[in-house]
Scaffold this active site. Structure first.
Site, PDB file in Angstrom:
ATOM      1  N   ILE A  23      31.069   3.571  11.313  1.00 14.33           N
ATOM      2  CA  ILE A  23      30.312   4.640  11.955  1.00 14.33           C
ATOM      3  C   ILE A  23      30.615   4.716  13.444  1.00 14.33           C
ATOM      4  O   ILE A  23      30.768   5.810  14.009  1.00 14.33           O
ATOM      5  CB  ILE A  23      28.802   4.448  11.716  1.00 14.33           C
ATOM      6  CG1 ILE A  23      28.469   4.613  10.227  1.00 14.33           C
ATOM      7  CG2 ILE A  23      27.995   5.436  12.563  1.00 14.33           C
ATOM      8  CD1 ILE A  23      27.051   4.209   9.868  1.00 14.33           C
ATOM      9  N   ASN A  93      24.581   1.355  17.808  1.00  8.28           N
ATOM     10  CA  ASN A  93      25.082   1.453  16.439  1.00  8.28           C
ATOM     11  C   ASN A  93      25.343   0.096  15.792  1.00  8.28           C
ATOM     12  O   ASN A  93      25.415   0.006  14.569  1.00  8.28           O
ATOM     13  CB  ASN A  93      26.367   2.288  16.437  1.00  8.28           C
ATOM     14  CG  ASN A  93      27.131   2.192  15.141  1.00  8.28           C
ATOM     15  OD1 ASN A  93      26.699   2.705  14.106  1.00  8.28           O
ATOM     16  ND2 ASN A  93      28.262   1.509  15.177  1.00  8.28           N
ATOM     17  N   TYR A 158      17.135  -7.213   5.915  1.00 13.31           N
ATOM     18  CA  TYR A 158      17.814  -6.077   6.523  1.00 13.31           C
ATOM     19  C   TYR A 158      16.839  -4.916   6.732  1.00 13.31           C
ATOM     20  O   TYR A 158      16.779  -4.323   7.817  1.00 13.31           O
ATOM     21  CB  TYR A 158      18.973  -5.638   5.626  1.00 13.31           C
ATOM     22  CG  TYR A 158      19.640  -4.365   6.067  1.00 13.31           C
ATOM     23  CD1 TYR A 158      20.477  -4.340   7.179  1.00 13.31           C
ATOM     24  CD2 TYR A 158      19.424  -3.168   5.381  1.00 13.31           C
ATOM     25  CE1 TYR A 158      21.092  -3.160   7.589  1.00 13.31           C
ATOM     26  CE2 TYR A 158      20.026  -1.989   5.785  1.00 13.31           C
ATOM     27  CZ  TYR A 158      20.863  -1.992   6.894  1.00 13.31           C
ATOM     28  OH  TYR A 158      21.451  -0.834   7.307  1.00 13.31           O
ATOM     29  N   LYS A 162      15.404  -2.868  10.190  1.00 14.43           N
ATOM     30  CA  LYS A 162      15.474  -1.416  10.355  1.00 14.43           C
ATOM     31  C   LYS A 162      14.083  -0.811  10.571  1.00 14.43           C
ATOM     32  O   LYS A 162      13.921   0.162  11.324  1.00 14.43           O
ATOM     33  CB  LYS A 162      16.180  -0.777   9.160  1.00 14.43           C
ATOM     34  CG  LYS A 162      17.642  -1.207   9.036  1.00 14.43           C
ATOM     35  CD  LYS A 162      18.432  -0.800  10.279  1.00 14.43           C
ATOM     36  CE  LYS A 162      19.826  -1.334  10.317  1.00 14.43           C
ATOM     37  NZ  LYS A 162      20.604  -0.847  11.471  1.00 14.43           N
ATOM     38  N   THR A 193      31.867   1.787   4.333  1.00 17.79           N
ATOM     39  CA  THR A 193      32.494   1.132   5.481  1.00 17.79           C
ATOM     40  C   THR A 193      32.701  -0.343   5.170  1.00 17.79           C
ATOM     41  O   THR A 193      32.279  -0.851   4.137  1.00 17.79           O
ATOM     42  CB  THR A 193      31.595   1.224   6.734  1.00 17.79           C
ATOM     43  OG1 THR A 193      30.397   0.458   6.494  1.00 17.79           O
ATOM     44  CG2 THR A 193      31.220   2.657   7.054  1.00 17.79           C
TER      45      THR A 193
END
Length: 245
Positions: A23, A93, A158, A162, A193
Site C-alpha cells: 500500500i 501506513n 491485530y 486497529k 500484498t
C-alpha cells in the site's frame, strides 16, 4: 449548481511511512502521479532508493526509519522541510499482522505488532503535527483496517491494534478539526500484498485473488487528500467486489 473540483495536489508535500512495498509503495506512485512530492520512510532503504530512482529523485526522497522510534519519525519530517520547505500531509501506513489464535506467536511478536501498528502511528502523527499546526492546515491519514470495526476470530491482537488506531484517530479529529487539520482512517479489508503472505497465507492462496489490490487503497488515500478543504472524511471502509463484509 456548483460542481466541486478535486483539490490539486501539485506541489504539495506528503510523508508516507511503510513505503517500501504494498500500500505504501502504491500510494507513493499515485501521489507522484497526482503531482505531489513525497518523502518515503521504511526500514528497507534499498527498496526506497529504487522507488525514488523509478519515480524521480526530485519528487521522492527516501528516509530509512523505524516508526517505533520517535527520533526516526522526527527525521522523516525534518527531511521534508529541508528538501521541500513544507509538509502538507502525512500517511501513517506502516503495519504488521498475522492470522491465528491470540495464543499463537511469541510474546515478542505480540509486542512488536502493538508497538508498530499503534505506538508507531502515534509517533508518526506527533512528529508531523507541529508543522501542520503552524501552517493552519494539513491532513493526517491513518491506514487502519476493517478489522478495527469487527475483528475476526483469527486476528485478535491485530484487530486490537486497529481498534486503537481508530480510537486515536477519532480523538485527534475532535482535537484538531478547528485548527485546520483533517484526520481520516482508510480501512481496507484484506489486500493482496506481502503483508498478507507469510503470516497465515501463502503465495498462490486462491483467496488472495479476491482481495483488494494496493492501488485501490492508494486511490482512496489520494481521493481523501483531493477533497476540498471545506470537507473531511472521518473513515473510509472498503472491500473488493469479491469480499464479504
Amino acid at each position: 449548481m456548483t460542481l466541486m473540483q478535486p483539490r490539486d495536489l501539485t506541489g504539495t508535500v506528503v510523508a508516507v511511512t511503510g513505503a517500501s512495498a504494498g500500500i505504501g509503495r502504491a500510494t507513493t506512485e499515485a501521489l507522484v502521479a497526482a503531482g505531489a512530492n513525497v518523502v518515503v520512510g521504511a526500514r528497507r532503504l534499498e527498496r526506497l532508493t529504487d522507488l525514488a530512482d523509478e519515480l524521480g529523485t526530485d519528487r521522492v526522497v527516501p528516509v530509512q526509519m523505524d516508526v517505533r522510534e520517535p527520533a526516526d519519525n522526527a527525521r522523516l519530517v525534518r527531511t521534508a522541510l529541508e528538501r521541500f520547505g513544507r509538509l502538507d500531509s502525512v500517511v501513517a501506513n506502516t503495519g504488521i499482522g498475522s492470522y491465528g489464535s491470540v495464543l499463537d506467536g511469541s510474546d515478542e511478536d505480540v509486542r512488536t505488532m502493538v508497538d508498530t501498528n499503534f505506538t508507531g502511528t502515534v509517533f508518526t502523527v506527533r512528529a508531523a503535527l507541529p508543522t501542520m499546526l503552524e501552517a493552519g492546515a494539513g491532513d493526517v491519514v491513518i491506514v487502519a483496517s476493517v478489522a478495527s470495526f469487527r475483528g475476526g476470530a483469527d486476528e485478535a491482537v491485530y484487530a486490537g491494534t486497529k481498534f486503537a488506531q481508530q480510537g486515536f484517530a477519532g480523538s485527534i479529529d475532535r482535537e484538531l478539526r478547528e485548527k485546520g487539520i483533517r484526520v481520516t482512517t482508510i480501512n481496507p479489508a484484506g489486500v493482496e500484498t506481502e503483508f498478507a503472505i507469510g503470516k497465515g497465507r501463502t503465495e498462490g492462496d486462491p483467496s488472495l485473488s479476491e482481495y483488494l489490490r494496493p492501488e485501490m487503497v492508494a486511490h482512496a488515500v489520494v481521493t481523501t487528500l483531493q477533497q476540498p478543504r471545506e470537507m473531511r472524511t472521518q473513515s473510509w471502509a472498503m472491500w473488493s467486489m469479491g469480499q464479504g463484509s
